[in-house]
Motif scaffolding. Structure first.
Motif, mmCIF file in Angstrom:
data_model
loop_
_atom_site.group_PDB
_atom_site.id
_atom_site.type_symbol
_atom_site.label_atom_id
_atom_site.label_comp_id
_atom_site.label_asym_id
_atom_site.label_seq_id
_atom_site.Cartn_x
_atom_site.Cartn_y
_atom_site.Cartn_z
ATOM 1 N N GLU A 110 8.581 -51.200 -21.009
ATOM 2 C CA GLU A 110 9.688 -50.315 -20.895
ATOM 3 C C GLU A 110 9.952 -50.229 -19.459
ATOM 4 O O GLU A 110 10.784 -49.210 -18.988
ATOM 5 N N GLY A 111 9.503 -50.947 -18.720
ATOM 6 C CA GLY A 111 10.265 -51.116 -17.131
ATOM 7 C C GLY A 111 11.685 -51.434 -17.021
ATOM 8 O O GLY A 111 12.187 -52.101 -17.947
ATOM 9 N N PRO A 112 12.212 -51.148 -15.866
ATOM 10 C CA PRO A 112 13.646 -51.513 -15.581
ATOM 11 C C PRO A 112 13.707 -52.803 -15.614
ATOM 12 O O PRO A 112 12.886 -53.579 -15.156
ATOM 13 N N LEU A 180 8.193 -67.057 -13.883
ATOM 14 C CA LEU A 180 9.374 -66.119 -13.611
ATOM 15 C C LEU A 180 9.055 -65.209 -12.424
ATOM 16 O O LEU A 180 10.124 -64.945 -11.769
ATOM 17 N N VAL A 181 8.109 -64.375 -12.710
ATOM 18 C CA VAL A 181 7.871 -63.232 -11.968
ATOM 19 C C VAL A 181 7.750 -63.776 -10.383
ATOM 20 O O VAL A 181 8.302 -63.133 -9.380
ATOM 21 N N LEU A 182 6.931 -64.895 -10.127
ATOM 22 C CA LEU A 182 6.674 -65.268 -8.706
ATOM 23 C C LEU A 182 8.135 -65.933 -8.149
ATOM 24 O O LEU A 182 8.512 -65.763 -7.247
ATOM 25 N N ALA A 183 8.842 -66.638 -9.001
ATOM 26 C CA ALA A 183 9.882 -67.525 -8.729
ATOM 27 C C ALA A 183 11.166 -66.193 -8.190
ATOM 28 O O ALA A 183 12.040 -66.420 -7.424
ATOM 29 N N ARG A 184 11.142 -65.275 -9.041
ATOM 30 C CA ARG A 184 12.042 -64.521 -8.788
ATOM 31 C C ARG A 184 12.149 -63.730 -7.200
ATOM 32 O O ARG A 184 12.854 -63.302 -6.661
ATOM 33 N N VAL A 185 10.610 -63.642 -6.637
ATOM 34 C CA VAL A 185 10.448 -62.892 -5.754
ATOM 35 C C VAL A 185 10.454 -63.611 -4.293
ATOM 36 O O VAL A 185 10.410 -63.228 -3.093
ATOM 37 N N ALA A 212 9.662 -57.282 -10.517
ATOM 38 C CA ALA A 212 10.146 -58.472 -11.220
ATOM 39 C C ALA A 212 9.580 -59.105 -12.577
ATOM 40 O O ALA A 212 9.597 -60.042 -13.228
ATOM 41 N N ALA A 213 8.693 -58.198 -13.240
ATOM 42 C CA ALA A 213 7.728 -58.309 -14.329
ATOM 43 C C ALA A 213 8.233 -58.034 -15.470
ATOM 44 O O ALA A 213 7.681 -57.769 -16.650
ATOM 45 N N ASP A 214 9.584 -57.719 -15.568
ATOM 46 C CA ASP A 214 10.120 -57.112 -17.234
ATOM 47 C C ASP A 214 9.886 -57.896 -18.039
ATOM 48 O O ASP A 214 9.373 -57.823 -19.074
ATOM 49 N N ARG A 215 10.142 -59.499 -17.935
ATOM 50 C CA ARG A 215 10.015 -60.258 -19.004
ATOM 51 C C ARG A 215 8.479 -60.669 -19.164
ATOM 52 O O ARG A 215 7.968 -60.761 -20.498
#
Length: 246
Positions: A110-112, A180-185, A212-215
């Motif tokens: 439910e995070g943004p 994806l979390v790491l690549a985003r940041v 960055a962890a919504d997925r």
């Protein structure tokens, strides 16, 4: 002497706590399988209370759901509870107390949503390969084998099989979401370095990773729902009321 006997037999039903286990202690005690599946639990305990407010000789009155280790977890937390002791004529006395320990997982998924730039497919693949080589991906099955599920022994083999089944169904999504979390940041320069075979970059701040962890949260929720589906098809799976608002 009469007062002492009356006090020792007195049961406290609305305790005034001097201290209680904090969130970190609750998380450490949370049963492994129940945490992975997102199950909550309610345990009612009855304990003797020493004059200094510490608890002893605790026993479990009820536990819902049964078989998932919530009774063990509640007993592990007992040292963290301390009562404001009962007093008679200004002196602390022995008593007993009955109270409930409620275990609940936080909301997932439910995070943004992420609003920053997305990595290119090439950068994402490079990060995933780097993480896999570093042992950060693809090792969940080993972790599951080593996890202390805290479940009843007669259920353990079956529940471990369920965990492995869910991992095999969505393990690829889990790894992709983690990469994806790491690549985003990471910065564009850091992504280029990884793609070129460079060294591991400095760890990004926790708040950036969380943002960055919504997925990853969505995939975790998907795994929880699938695990609950498998569990509830074979075992008692009651719905628990939410804890009362403080």
């Amino acid at each position: 002497m009469t007062l002492a006997r009356a006090a020792s037999a007195q049961e406290i039903v609305n305790p005034s706590w001097a201290s209680m286990p904090d969130g970190e202690a609750m998380a450490e005690a949370y049963p492994g399988f129940a945490a992975t599946a997102g199950f909550g639990g309610d345990v009612n305990l009855r304990c003797s209370v020493a004059p200094d407010g510490t608890l002893a000789l605790c026993r479990v009155n009820t536990v819902v759901p049964s078989g998932l280790g919530f009774d063990q977890a509640a007993l592990m937390l007992v040292p963290g509870f301390r009562l404001n002791p009962q007093q008679i004529d200004g002196e602390a006395t022995k008593s007993s107390v009955q109270f409930s320990v409620r275990f609940r997982m936080g909301d997932m998924g439910e995070g943004p949503p992420w609003t920053g730039a997305e990595p290119s497919p090439e950068h994402l693949a490079a990060v995933a390969a780097f993480m896999r080589e570093a042992g950060m991906l693809g090792s969940i099955e080993e972790d599951l084998e080593a996890m202390d599920l805290m479940v009843d022994p007669e259920r353990e083999s079956r529940l471990r099989t369920m965990l492995l089944q869910v991992h095999r169904e969505i393990g690829g999504e889990i790894d992709q979401a983690a990469a994806l979390v790491l690549a985003r940041v990471l910065t564009p320069g850091q992504l280029d370095d990884i793609q070129a075979g460079g060294d591991w970059p400095p760890s990004p701040p926790e708040h950036l990773l969380a943002g960055a962890a919504d997925r990853a949260e969505q995939v975790t929720l998907k795994g929880q729902q699938r695990l609950r589906q498998l569990y509830c098809a074979e075992f008692d799976c009651p719905d628990l009321a939410p804890p009362p608002t403080p």
